[in-house]
Scaffold this motif. Structure first.
Motif, mmCIF file in Angstrom:
data_model
loop_
_atom_site.group_PDB
_atom_site.id
_atom_site.type_symbol
_atom_site.label_atom_id
_atom_site.label_comp_id
_atom_site.label_asym_id
_atom_site.label_seq_id
_atom_site.Cartn_x
_atom_site.Cartn_y
_atom_site.Cartn_z
ATOM 1 N N UNK A 131 -6.234 6.483 -1.899
ATOM 2 C CA UNK A 131 -5.150 6.883 -0.748
ATOM 3 C C UNK A 131 -4.966 5.941 0.296
ATOM 4 N N UNK A 132 -4.613 6.353 1.172
ATOM 5 C CA UNK A 132 -4.422 5.488 2.416
ATOM 6 C C UNK A 132 -5.615 4.959 3.037
ATOM 7 N N UNK A 133 -6.852 5.789 2.750
ATOM 8 C CA UNK A 133 -8.288 5.305 3.265
ATOM 9 C C UNK A 133 -8.644 4.095 2.597
ATOM 10 N N UNK A 134 -8.151 3.609 1.508
ATOM 11 C CA UNK A 134 -8.461 2.570 0.749
ATOM 12 C C UNK A 134 -7.793 0.929 1.590
ATOM 13 N N UNK A 135 -6.777 1.255 2.433
ATOM 14 C CA UNK A 135 -6.262 0.243 3.240
ATOM 15 C C UNK A 135 -6.886 0.057 4.669
ATOM 16 N N UNK A 136 -6.675 -1.400 4.933
ATOM 17 C CA UNK A 136 -6.996 -1.460 6.528
ATOM 18 C C UNK A 136 -6.450 -2.901 6.922
ATOM 19 N N UNK A 137 -6.197 -2.816 8.134
ATOM 20 C CA UNK A 137 -5.747 -4.101 8.689
ATOM 21 C C UNK A 137 -6.642 -4.860 9.457
ATOM 22 N N UNK A 138 -6.730 -6.225 9.085
ATOM 23 C CA UNK A 138 -7.598 -7.025 9.982
ATOM 24 C C UNK A 138 -6.782 -8.358 10.553
ATOM 25 N N UNK A 139 -7.242 -8.911 11.625
ATOM 26 C CA UNK A 139 -6.621 -9.755 12.275
ATOM 27 C C UNK A 139 -7.072 -11.075 11.871
ATOM 28 N N UNK A 214 -16.428 -4.500 6.759
ATOM 29 C CA UNK A 214 -15.430 -5.093 7.699
ATOM 30 C C UNK A 214 -15.764 -4.644 9.232
ATOM 31 N N UNK A 215 -15.833 -5.632 10.111
ATOM 32 C CA UNK A 215 -16.342 -5.343 11.171
ATOM 33 C C UNK A 215 -15.492 -6.279 12.623
ATOM 34 N N UNK A 216 -14.958 -5.644 13.244
ATOM 35 C CA UNK A 216 -14.149 -6.294 14.374
ATOM 36 C C UNK A 216 -13.298 -7.530 13.753
ATOM 37 N N UNK A 217 -12.590 -7.308 12.733
ATOM 38 C CA UNK A 217 -11.386 -8.198 12.189
ATOM 39 C C UNK A 217 -12.298 -9.369 11.294
ATOM 40 N N UNK A 218 -13.646 -8.987 11.052
ATOM 41 C CA UNK A 218 -14.260 -10.223 10.240
ATOM 42 C C UNK A 218 -14.794 -9.316 8.807
ATOM 43 N N UNK A 244 -13.081 -14.705 7.150
ATOM 44 C CA UNK A 244 -11.836 -14.667 7.635
ATOM 45 C C UNK A 244 -10.768 -15.187 7.346
ATOM 46 N N UNK A 245 -9.435 -14.529 7.318
ATOM 47 C CA UNK A 245 -8.294 -14.921 6.794
ATOM 48 C C UNK A 245 -7.624 -15.881 7.807
ATOM 49 N N UNK A 246 -7.001 -17.056 7.403
ATOM 50 C CA UNK A 246 -6.222 -17.940 8.203
ATOM 51 C C UNK A 246 -5.412 -18.405 7.637
ATOM 52 N N UNK A 247 -3.964 -18.656 7.922
ATOM 53 C CA UNK A 247 -2.865 -19.253 7.417
ATOM 54 C C UNK A 247 -2.874 -19.253 5.847
ATOM 55 N N UNK A 248 -2.857 -17.936 5.343
ATOM 56 C CA UNK A 248 -2.832 -17.489 4.174
ATOM 57 C C UNK A 248 -4.272 -17.893 3.239
ATOM 58 N N UNK A 250 -8.418 -17.870 2.894
ATOM 59 C CA UNK A 250 -10.143 -17.420 3.562
ATOM 60 C C UNK A 250 -10.851 -18.526 3.901
ATOM 61 N N UNK A 251 -11.288 -18.207 4.988
ATOM 62 C CA UNK A 251 -12.356 -19.127 5.532
ATOM 63 C C UNK A 251 -13.764 -18.543 5.635
ATOM 64 N N UNK A 252 -14.625 -19.181 5.137
ATOM 65 C CA UNK A 252 -15.993 -18.782 4.953
ATOM 66 C C UNK A 252 -16.986 -19.412 5.775
ATOM 67 N N UNK A 253 -18.185 -18.640 6.277
ATOM 68 C CA UNK A 253 -18.889 -19.356 7.319
ATOM 69 C C UNK A 253 -20.282 -18.698 6.937
ATOM 70 N N UNK A 254 -21.144 -19.656 6.422
ATOM 71 C CA UNK A 254 -22.711 -19.007 6.075
ATOM 72 C C UNK A 254 -23.341 -18.796 7.479
ATOM 73 N N UNK A 255 -24.250 -17.615 7.526
ATOM 74 C CA UNK A 255 -24.694 -17.407 8.766
ATOM 75 C C UNK A 255 -26.229 -16.890 8.386
ATOM 76 N N UNK A 256 -26.701 -16.536 7.046
ATOM 77 C CA UNK A 256 -28.013 -16.329 6.907
ATOM 78 C C UNK A 256 -28.427 -16.527 5.661
ATOM 79 N N UNK A 257 -29.886 -16.672 5.314
ATOM 80 C CA UNK A 257 -30.160 -16.886 3.860
ATOM 81 C C UNK A 257 -31.534 -16.181 3.861
ATOM 82 N N UNK A 258 -31.661 -15.306 2.575
ATOM 83 C CA UNK A 258 -32.931 -14.505 2.380
ATOM 84 C C UNK A 258 -33.205 -14.951 0.891
#
Length: 265
Positions: A131-139, A214-218, A244-248, A250-258
């Protein structure tokens, strides 16, 4: 002579008064015109409208076909999102698949000995799971809003994110962002517990490892990369990315490795 001079003064005053009245009338006309609303149709969506998604209807079209329709406003543009559900039956089992733009956002696997398809393949049953709970907007980084859809799959209790642009075109149709796969667990070096919180309550009261949020548009995601030939204590690595989406795209950024020290099964 005095009478002539008096006539001249009256004439000058009349000309001055007439000019003043004309000036005032022109100013009032211009002001009135400037206050009129702009009725020009630019055919451009109004970005001032609040983005939203609303469930419109659900209807069974045929014995094996059902549709859900949502009204969406994204970046001021109004869209209709239709998900088509189909019922496929085998001798002892059945499956319900829901697709939007060739993206499978819903899949339910059932056993005929345990469930009646007439009770499961209904608008109410599907709406409880999706239902609508499966949808979310991000900037996005470009300042535009994008739509995310969290799919539903009852088999092995898995979940994935899909991202769509303003035209509702999927940005990752063949590469979903895995949020949950309860069929396997991973242990990290040092006992690190970096899994995300189950804020949606989808773990069904059992231990599970949430790999995306999803946290703060990321979008944060954890991707395991196993070794091709694992040895004891050396099973590969787990990498954490920001998406993060950008100009249609997806941009990815590596932040940690385990380091992965074991996996089950």
């Amino acid at each position: 002579m005095k009478r002539i001079f008096r006539y001249i003064l009256v004439g000058v005053f009349a000309v001055f008064l007439g000019s003043s009245l004309t000036y005032m009338r022109l100013n009032l006309d211009n002001k009135s015109k400037s206050e009129l609303p702009n009725t020009e149709d630019t055919n451009q969506p109004s970005v001032s409208k609040e983005d939203s998604i609303r469930f419109r209807s659900s209807e069974r079209k045929e014995d094996t076909m059902l549709e859900q329709i949502y009204d969406i406003t994204i970046n001021g543009a109004k869209k209709k999102l239709q998900i088509d559900f189909s019922l496929e039956e085998q001798k002892d089992t059945f499956s319900i698949k829901g697709k939007f733009d060739d993206v499978n956002v819903f899949q339910y696997e059932g056993n005929k000995k345990e469930e009646n398809t007439e009770e499961v393949f209904t608008s109410d049953f599907i709406k409880k799971a999706f239902n609508v709970d499966n949808f979310k907007f991000i900037k996005g980084l470009d300042g535009k809003n994008y739509l995310t859809i969290l799919d539903y799959r009852n088999l092995q209790n898995t979940r994935n994110y899909y991202i769509f642009n303003q035209d509702l075109v999927p940005l990752n149709p063949g590469a979903p962002i895995e949020m949950l796969n309860a069929s396997s667990t991973i242990a990290l070096e040092g006992g690190a517990e970096i899994w995300y919180d189950d804020t949606l309550g989808i773990c069904e009261n059992s231990p599970c490892q949430i790999k995306a949020k999803i946290d703060k548009n990321k979008i944060y995601r954890l991707i395991p990369t196993p070794n091709e030939v694992p040895v004891e204590g050396e099973y590969g690595i787990l990498q954490e990315y920001i998406v993060m989406p950008d100009c249609d795209r997806l941009i990815t950024e590596l932040i940690s490795t385990y380091k992965i020290i074991s996996t089950t099964p």
